[in-house]
Design an enzyme around this catalytic site. Structure first.
Site, PDB file in Angstrom:
ATOM      1  N   LYS A 190       4.801 -21.659  10.558  1.00  0.00           N
ATOM      2  CA  LYS A 190       4.912 -21.046   9.232  1.00  0.00           C
ATOM      3  C   LYS A 190       4.470 -22.051   8.171  1.00  0.00           C
ATOM      4  CE  LYS A 190       7.776 -20.565   5.886  1.00  0.00           C
ATOM      5  NZ  LYS A 190       6.820 -20.396   4.748  1.00  0.00           N
ATOM      6  N   GLY A 243      10.102 -30.812   4.853  1.00  0.00           N
ATOM      7  CA  GLY A 243      10.293 -30.241   3.531  1.00  0.00           C
ATOM      8  C   GLY A 243      11.471 -30.898   2.841  1.00  0.00           C
ATOM      9  N   SER A 244      12.045 -30.202   1.903  1.00  0.00           N
ATOM     10  CA  SER A 244      13.124 -30.779   1.110  1.00  0.00           C
ATOM     11  C   SER A 244      14.406 -30.897   1.916  1.00  0.00           C
ATOM     12  CB  SER A 244      13.385 -29.923  -0.133  1.00  0.00           C
ATOM     13  OG  SER A 244      14.006 -28.703   0.228  1.00  0.00           O
ATOM     14  N   THR A 245      15.244 -31.830   1.517  1.00  0.00           N
ATOM     15  CA  THR A 245      16.551 -31.999   2.159  1.00  0.00           C
ATOM     16  C   THR A 245      17.398 -30.742   1.991  1.00  0.00           C
ATOM     17  OG1 THR A 245      16.522 -34.402   1.931  1.00  0.00           O
ATOM     18  CG2 THR A 245      18.677 -33.365   2.103  1.00  0.00           C
ATOM     19  N   GLY A 248      16.203 -28.259   4.497  1.00  0.00           N
ATOM     20  CA  GLY A 248      16.524 -28.759   5.825  1.00  0.00           C
ATOM     21  C   GLY A 248      17.953 -28.446   6.219  1.00  0.00           C
ATOM     22  N   GLU A 266      12.383 -33.526   8.946  1.00  0.00           N
ATOM     23  CA  GLU A 266      11.799 -34.635   8.195  1.00  0.00           C
ATOM     24  C   GLU A 266      11.842 -34.207   6.735  1.00  0.00           C
ATOM     25  OE1 GLU A 266       9.967 -36.752   5.897  1.00  0.00           O
ATOM     26  OE2 GLU A 266       8.142 -35.815   6.668  1.00  0.00           O
ATOM     27  N   CYS A 301       6.379 -37.250   0.661  1.00  0.00           N
ATOM     28  CA  CYS A 301       7.810 -37.464   0.904  1.00  0.00           C
ATOM     29  C   CYS A 301       8.162 -38.943   0.948  1.00  0.00           C
ATOM     30  CB  CYS A 301       8.256 -36.767   2.192  1.00  0.00           C
ATOM     31  SG  CYS A 301       7.348 -37.286   3.661  1.00  0.00           S
ATOM     32  N   GLU A 399      14.501 -37.130  -5.939  1.00  0.00           N
ATOM     33  CA  GLU A 399      13.109 -37.007  -5.520  1.00  0.00           C
ATOM     34  C   GLU A 399      12.373 -36.083  -6.485  1.00  0.00           C
ATOM     35  OE1 GLU A 399      10.647 -36.449  -1.408  1.00  0.00           O
ATOM     36  OE2 GLU A 399      12.255 -35.015  -1.760  1.00  0.00           O
TER      37      GLU A 399
END
Length: 495
Positions: A190, A243-245, A248, A266, A301, A399
């Site tokens: 995706k 992607g973003s925390t 995640g 990650e 990232c 971030e």
């Protein structure tokens, strides 16, 4: 011969954009018939209307992927046979380099010259590396003693869901899909809704290379629909996510709510770049510090977004950074002379600029700080540097994912370590010093996945990439990536 802007525009005029999902070896619309606009962030132009997949399409792709895995049309091939196919796919990526580079640039705003020189060759290289590696990964024999034979086998998991971000769409797809496919898994990819175009073209080339129908599927769509459905699906064995925390953590929850699928993350970073006064080449350090935050518009990232400079050299070093920021002014991504492109979309541009506006009140703006257009269009932000940033300021903590550098000074090595580690993230760090002992002390002390000494953000298919703390779980690249997409089976024979 280097292509000119006119060359890229001419190629764009002939570009055939794939806009449908790719399931079971063929392009198809979303079952709902819904689409979303794919927008060029440099111009606002709608490039295509892309199939917007949801849970029904995920079900369809999972059925195809599971069938392909169980009838062993791919998983049953020998490692050498899979190797040959993936090597052909790597060659096809290279053969279509200009098309991929243009799609990447139009889709998410990066300079086309960088996509052609870095992103596309990098993706081909990753497919080649894992293809070459797969027939060199051996099973084990455990030392259990006479009269017993204990074999430890590495087997493919089954159906792997790969959810990748918009900053390096083709590269991140390669990082996830190459090792998963090399092991014999079926894959459902995706891409981010902001950047689906290279993934959809990759699917077609995978079939051309010889990957059987059902083994490699691509589902464009929104995260809250297609991504969530993949996370919750009871017949997906593994999710590999970059992607973003924040997102995640959603996938961890989806796993708990469904079939306890493996989840490999990650996620975010706030990487420090630490410049000691004993660095013997401050110009090289400044060059790489600018690259570390302004490359790919800062949408990286592991971007070196925190610059920690020893106090006695800080004024001179910040002056060097001001000068280098001028080299990264935004421009037309299709102009080969452009060094910084567009922010991926207007929403992300708004988000990055909100940090800049806040930073103007809490720190000292020394470069950039403005949202701009190119030829009156697009989502662009100047390379921006803030000095005198308090370690607790949002500029130093959160971030931003844009070309915004936060500069803080330190006096001692111990203080540098404390500041560098004072983050919820632990993805990467860079250290500049000519003292070998200090370099080794910093490598030991920094709680990150990669420490780059006298360079920034070093990576290779040969070395693992990933982080500690809330930067994620597991590693991309290297032989360790195989751990994510395989399970160990013990066969114990008593004789």
């Amino acid at each position: 011969m280097t292509k000119t802007k006119a060359d890229w525009l001419s190629l764009k005029a002939t570009l055939a954009i794939r806009n449908l999902a790719y399931i079971d070896g063929a392009y198809c619309p979303a079952l709902s018939g819904e689409t979303f606009d794919c927008v060029n962030p440099a111009t606002g132009e709608v490039l295509a209307k892309i199939a917007s997949c949801d849970s029904a399409d995920v079900d369809r792709a999972v059925t195809a992927a599971r069938t392909a895995f169980e009838d062993r049309r791919w998983s049953g091939k020998t490692p050498s046979e899979r190797k040959a196919v993936l090597l052909k796919l790597a060659d096809l990526i290279r053969a279509n380099l200009e098309e991929f580079a243009l799609l990447e640039s139009l889709d998410m705003g990066k300079p086309v010259a960088e996509a052609a020189a870095i992103d596309v060759p990098g993706a081909a290289g990753v497919f080649q590396w894992f293809a070459e590696a797969i027939d060199k990964v051996y099973d084990e024999v455990a030392p259990v003693g006479s009269g017993n034979l204990a074999l430890v086998r590495r087997e493919a998991l089954g159906v792997v869901g790969a959810v990748v971000p918009w900053n390096f769409p083709l590269d991140m797809a390669a990082w996830k899909c190459a090792p998963a496919l090399a092991l014999g898994n079926s894959v459902i990819l995706k891409p981010a809704e902001q950047s689906p175009l290279t993934a959809l073209r990759l699917a077609e080339l995978a079939t051309e290379a010889g990957i059987p129908a059902g083994v490699f599927n691509v589902l464009p769509g929104y995260g809250e629909k297609a991504g969530k459905a993949m996370g919750l699906h009871p017949d997906i064995d593994c999710i590999a996510f970059t992607g973003s925390t924040e997102v995640g953590k959603y996938f961890l929850a989806y796993s708990a709510q469904s079939n306890m699928k493996q989840v490999w993350l990650e996620c975010g970073g706030k990487s420090p770049n630490i410049i000691f006064a004993d660095c013997e080449d401050l110009d090289a350090a400044a060059d790489m510090a600018a690259f570390g935050i302004f490359f790919n518009q800062g949408e990286v990232c592991s971007a070196n977004s925190r610059l920690l400079v020893q106090k006695e050299i800080a004024p001179a070093f910040v002056a060097k950074m001001q000068e280098r920021a001028q080299r990264y002014q935004p421009g037309d991504p299709l102009d080969p002379a452009t060094t910084m492109g567009a922010i991926v979309d207007a929403r992300q541009c708004d988000r990055v600029y909100s940090y800049i506006e806040q930073g103007k009140k809490s720190a000292t703006l020394v470069a950039g700080g403005e949202r701009v257009t190119v030829e009156g269009k697009g989502s662009f932000i100047q390379p921006t540097i803030f000095a005198d940033v308090d370690p607790g300021d949002r500029l130093a903590v959160e971030e931003i994912f844009g070309p915004v550098l936060a500069v803080t000074t330190f006096e001692t090595e111990e203080e540098a370590v404390r500041l560098a580690n004072a983050s919820i993230y632990g993805l990467a760090a860079s250290v500049w010093t000519s003292n070998l002992a200090r370099a080794h002390r910093m490598i030991e002390a920094l709680r990150v996945g990669t420490v780059s000494v006298n360079t920034v953000d070093a990576l290779s298919p040969m070395t693992p990439f990933g982080g500690f703390k809330q930067s994620g779980i597991g590693r991309d690249l290297s032989l360790h990536a195989f751990d994510k997409f395989s399970g160990l089976k013990t066969a114990w024979i008593k004789y």
